[in-house]
Enzyme design. Structure first.
Site, short mmCIF file in Angstrom:
data_model
loop_
_atom_site.label_atom_id
_atom_site.label_comp_id
_atom_site.label_asym_id
_atom_site.label_seq_id
_atom_site.Cartn_x
_atom_site.Cartn_y
_atom_site.Cartn_z
N SER A 65 0.80 -1.23 0.00
CA SER A 65 0.00 0.00 0.00
C SER A 65 0.83 1.28 0.00
O SER A 65 0.27 2.37 -0.18
CB SER A 65 -0.94 0.00 1.19
OG SER A 65 -1.96 -0.94 0.97
N LYS A 68 0.33 3.41 -2.98
CA LYS A 68 -0.91 4.15 -3.25
C LYS A 68 -0.76 5.67 -3.33
O LYS A 68 -1.28 6.29 -4.26
CB LYS A 68 -1.97 3.78 -2.21
CG LYS A 68 -2.47 2.33 -2.33
CD LYS A 68 -3.30 1.93 -1.12
CE LYS A 68 -3.85 0.52 -1.21
NZ LYS A 68 -4.46 0.09 0.06
N TYR A 190 -3.10 -2.84 -10.40
CA TYR A 190 -3.10 -2.60 -8.95
C TYR A 190 -2.17 -3.60 -8.24
O TYR A 190 -1.34 -3.23 -7.41
CB TYR A 190 -4.53 -2.67 -8.39
CG TYR A 190 -4.55 -2.68 -6.88
CD1 TYR A 190 -4.21 -1.53 -6.16
CD2 TYR A 190 -4.87 -3.83 -6.17
CE1 TYR A 190 -4.18 -1.54 -4.77
CE2 TYR A 190 -4.86 -3.85 -4.79
CZ TYR A 190 -4.51 -2.70 -4.10
OH TYR A 190 -4.47 -2.71 -2.72
N TYR A 242 -5.32 4.23 7.67
CA TYR A 242 -6.69 3.67 7.72
C TYR A 242 -7.35 3.88 9.10
O TYR A 242 -7.48 5.01 9.55
CB TYR A 242 -6.71 2.17 7.37
CG TYR A 242 -5.68 1.73 6.37
CD1 TYR A 242 -5.77 2.16 5.04
CD2 TYR A 242 -4.62 0.90 6.72
CE1 TYR A 242 -4.83 1.74 4.12
CE2 TYR A 242 -3.68 0.49 5.79
CZ TYR A 242 -3.80 0.92 4.50
OH TYR A 242 -2.87 0.51 3.59
N VAL A 260 1.62 -3.77 3.79
CA VAL A 260 1.68 -5.08 4.46
C VAL A 260 2.98 -5.85 4.15
O VAL A 260 3.22 -6.91 4.72
CB VAL A 260 0.44 -5.96 4.17
CG1 VAL A 260 -0.80 -5.40 4.81
CG2 VAL A 260 0.25 -6.19 2.68
#
Ligand code: GLN
Length: 325
Positions: A65, A68, A190, A242, A260
């Site tokens: 992530s 992103k 992705y 998050y 992760v």
């Protein structure tokens, strides 16, 4: 001989947190379960091009992530704010990164840092075909670190084979016309951006590039238009972690993003980027040692963004170079 205070600090933090063996290596993407729980590195890269690291800083791992925010910047460059924000919002969710919820009214994903938002953005990255879109993405990462980047094929295939929840999220968005391109092609891009490999030093240079208004401090090449750096930093400040983004903003107070794969980056605007790599994760999917190191750095040197703004930070204690005989 030069002795840098900062090296002593990160060395001390490394040995303090190395014995911390709580948390778990990610296993929902089977290939990630192969990570060594003892891997641990800390790097600080300054906006004037100095790099300090300790531990396994040249060990490659996947961005996950952490990709992103950088792809969000690329999407903004490709299409501008109006179009991109018709596809994705900027609201924190208070929910996990793989939440299936979309905004009730607009049907947009809440923000570009959760999987839904990142998948929606992968669907609009420019390029005539999948190879061009991947190369466009890799070229963007190359500008941030000044070196070529490659995709870890095993991690990519592993996630592609098992990523049914992301597939469900993509189909839900397809249902609401939030995605109008081919689902598998979008998911491939992705999964590929998540499988980009870097080491801790390179991640810190990416963070330092954001701290340096979008210019890589070593190559001096612009990686992203300056006008979008503030957008990226705002979104990672409020949504980067998050469902623990609020706690992080309160305790650490820096724009940051975790993945992760075990990486976490934090940006001290106009000063330096921090990267920590340790694959043992907490319940939110953040590197446990990474969180502890950043918390302690922020506390010891008053790096919280509001301390910086109030002139309370002890930046000189951490980045000033000392010359000793
Ligand atoms: N590729 C991972 C996923 O989609 C990224 C998640 C993360 O790093 N938090 O589940």
């Amino acid at each position: 001989m030069h002795e840098f205070e900062i090296l002593k600090v990160i060395d001390e933090l490394y040995y303090k947190y190395l014995p911390l063996r709580e948390g778990k290596v990610a296993s929902y993407i089977p290939e990630l379960a192969k990570a060594n729980p003892d891997w641990f590195a800390i790097t600080i890269a300054t906006v004037d091009g100095r790099v300090y690291d300790v531990g396994d800083y040249s060990q490659l791992f996947t961005l996950q992530s952490i990709s992103k925010p950088f792809v969000y910047g690329l999407a903004l460059e490709d299409h501008g704010r109006d179009y991109i924000h018709s596809k994705v919002g900027v609201e924190p969710t208070g929910e996990a990164f793989n939440s299936i919820a979309l905004d009730e009214k607009s049907k947009r994903p809440h923000n570009p840092m959760i999987n839904a938002g990142a998948i929606a953005l992968a669907s609009v990255i420019k390029g005539a075909d999948p190879t061009e879109r991947l190369n466009h993405t890799l070229e963007m990462f190359r500008r941030y670190i000044g070196e070529d980047v490659i995709v870890n094929m095993s991690v990519f295939l592993s996630e592609r084979t098992t990523g049914h929840r992301n597939r469900a999220i993509a189909y839900l968005m397809r249902n609401f016309d939030m995605i109008d391109s081919d689902i598998e092609t979008t998911l491939d891009l992705y999964f590929q951006q998540c499988s980009v490999m870097m080491n801790c030093r390179q991640m810190a240079i990416m963070a330092a590039t954001l701290a340096n208004k979008g210019i890589n401090p070593i190559t001096k090449q612009r990686a992203v238009e300056q006008q979008y750096v503030r957008d990226i930093l705002s979104v990672i400040y409020t949504c980067g972690l998050y469902d623990s983004a609020g706690e992080w903003a309160y305790n650490v107070g820096l724009p940051a993003k975790s993945g992760v794969g075990g990486g976490i980056i934090a940006v001290v605007p106009r000063h330096f980027g921090i990267a920590v790599f340790s694959p043992l994760l907490d319940d939110h999917g953040h590197s446990l040692r990474g969180i502890r190191v950043c918390e302690e750095l922020s506390r010891r040197f008053n790096l919280h963004i509001f301390d910086l703004l109030m002139g309370e930070s002890k930046l000189d204690d951490i980045i000033a170079a000392k010359t000793v005989e």
